[in-house]
Design a protein around this motif. Structure first.
Motif, PDB file in Angstrom:
ATOM      1  N   PHE A 100      -5.876   0.825   0.551  1.00  0.00           N
ATOM      2  CA  PHE A 100      -7.082  -0.337   1.216  1.00  0.00           C
ATOM      3  C   PHE A 100      -6.344  -1.754   1.630  1.00  0.00           C
ATOM      4  O   PHE A 100      -6.661  -2.043   2.730  1.00  0.00           O
ATOM      5  CB  PHE A 100      -7.993  -0.476   0.241  1.00  0.00           C
ATOM      6  N   HIS A 101      -5.464  -2.191   0.724  1.00  0.00           N
ATOM      7  CA  HIS A 101      -5.076  -3.473   0.872  1.00  0.00           C
ATOM      8  C   HIS A 101      -4.090  -3.317   2.111  1.00  0.00           C
ATOM      9  O   HIS A 101      -3.903  -4.114   3.150  1.00  0.00           O
ATOM     10  CB  HIS A 101      -4.082  -3.665  -0.086  1.00  0.00           C
ATOM     11  N   ARG A 102      -3.182  -2.467   2.365  1.00  0.00           N
ATOM     12  CA  ARG A 102      -2.112  -2.025   3.309  1.00  0.00           C
ATOM     13  C   ARG A 102      -2.794  -1.939   4.618  1.00  0.00           C
ATOM     14  O   ARG A 102      -2.485  -2.643   5.883  1.00  0.00           O
ATOM     15  CB  ARG A 102      -1.154  -1.411   3.003  1.00  0.00           C
ATOM     16  N   GLY A 103      -3.859  -1.165   4.577  1.00  0.00           N
ATOM     17  CA  GLY A 103      -4.749  -0.748   5.720  1.00  0.00           C
ATOM     18  C   GLY A 103      -5.261  -2.004   6.359  1.00  0.00           C
ATOM     19  O   GLY A 103      -5.317  -2.244   7.743  1.00  0.00           O
ATOM     20  N   LEU A 104      -6.022  -2.715   5.640  1.00  0.00           N
ATOM     21  CA  LEU A 104      -6.820  -3.854   5.918  1.00  0.00           C
ATOM     22  C   LEU A 104      -5.893  -4.978   6.646  1.00  0.00           C
ATOM     23  O   LEU A 104      -6.131  -5.407   7.657  1.00  0.00           O
ATOM     24  CB  LEU A 104      -7.348  -4.453   4.800  1.00  0.00           C
ATOM     25  N   ILE A 105      -4.949  -5.321   5.953  1.00  0.00           N
ATOM     26  CA  ILE A 105      -4.010  -6.129   6.290  1.00  0.00           C
ATOM     27  C   ILE A 105      -3.251  -6.000   7.540  1.00  0.00           C
ATOM     28  O   ILE A 105      -3.111  -6.705   8.619  1.00  0.00           O
ATOM     29  CB  ILE A 105      -2.885  -6.559   5.146  1.00  0.00           C
ATOM     30  N   LYS A 106      -2.872  -4.565   7.782  1.00  0.00           N
ATOM     31  CA  LYS A 106      -2.174  -4.005   9.054  1.00  0.00           C
ATOM     32  C   LYS A 106      -3.131  -4.285  10.205  1.00  0.00           C
ATOM     33  O   LYS A 106      -2.656  -4.640  11.264  1.00  0.00           O
ATOM     34  CB  LYS A 106      -1.483  -2.725   8.847  1.00  0.00           C
ATOM     35  N   VAL A 107      -4.539  -3.881  10.201  1.00  0.00           N
ATOM     36  CA  VAL A 107      -5.312  -3.922  11.028  1.00  0.00           C
ATOM     37  C   VAL A 107      -5.456  -5.492  11.334  1.00  0.00           C
ATOM     38  O   VAL A 107      -5.616  -5.527  12.716  1.00  0.00           O
ATOM     39  CB  VAL A 107      -6.673  -3.345  10.652  1.00  0.00           C
TER      40      VAL A 107
END
Length: 168
Positions: A100-107
């Protein structure tokens, strides 16, 4: 920091004046120029600062956008990511939390998005805050800025009286 232009806040009138009456926003709230705005420091490993302003529920979105982009100089967003949900705390397994953290930041990074939450340290909003905090702590100045905006009701903000500018 100069006063945000045309931003107002709603102030509840003295509750004892209306004992026994049903609460009515039009009778029990008044709108006045904001006296709660400025810079706020977040303690931690690195001192981070942010900006805040108390505004009315009737404040025009155009005025808020002008405040964010012109006065606070945030880059205009290409995308808005609104993360909402209950403020009930829940457990996320480490693997799911990291995804969740990585996906949110990447987007947010790749799209130039603003992340908007309810601004509390509970539930899914807590996980968003942790993701943004972890990114800020681990990032170098060459990596892109993540814009996170918390929109919380005035009544739930801890120590809110310290945010009122007494000089206004």
């Amino acid at each position: 920091m100069s006063r945000p232009t045309q931003c107002c806040f709603c102030s509840s009138l003295k509750g004892t004046d209306f004992i026994g009456e049903t609460w009515d926003r039009h009778r029990h709230v008044r709108e006045v120029p904001t006296d709660a705005f400025g810079d706020i420091s977040f303690a931690g490993l690195r001192q981070k600062t942010g900006k805040y302003a108390r505004v009315s529920t009737n404040t025009s979105p155009d005025v808020l956008y002008q405040l964010l982009t012109e006065q606070w100089e945030l880059p205009p967003p290409n995308l808005l990511i609104s993360v909402t949900g209950g403020a009930k705390n829940f457990y996320l397994k480490a693997r799911l939390k990291n995804m969740f953290h990585r996906g949110l930041i990447k987007v947010a990074q790749t799209t130039g998005a603003w992340i908007i939450t309810g601004g509390t340290h509970a539930g899914v909003m807590k996980h968003v805050g942790q993701a943004v905090r972890d990114y800020a702590l681990s990032s170098s100045s060459t990596r892109g800025q993540i814009v996170a905006i918390g929109v919380a009701t005035w009544g739930i903000i801890h120590n809110r009286n310290a945010l009122v500018n007494s000089e206004v």
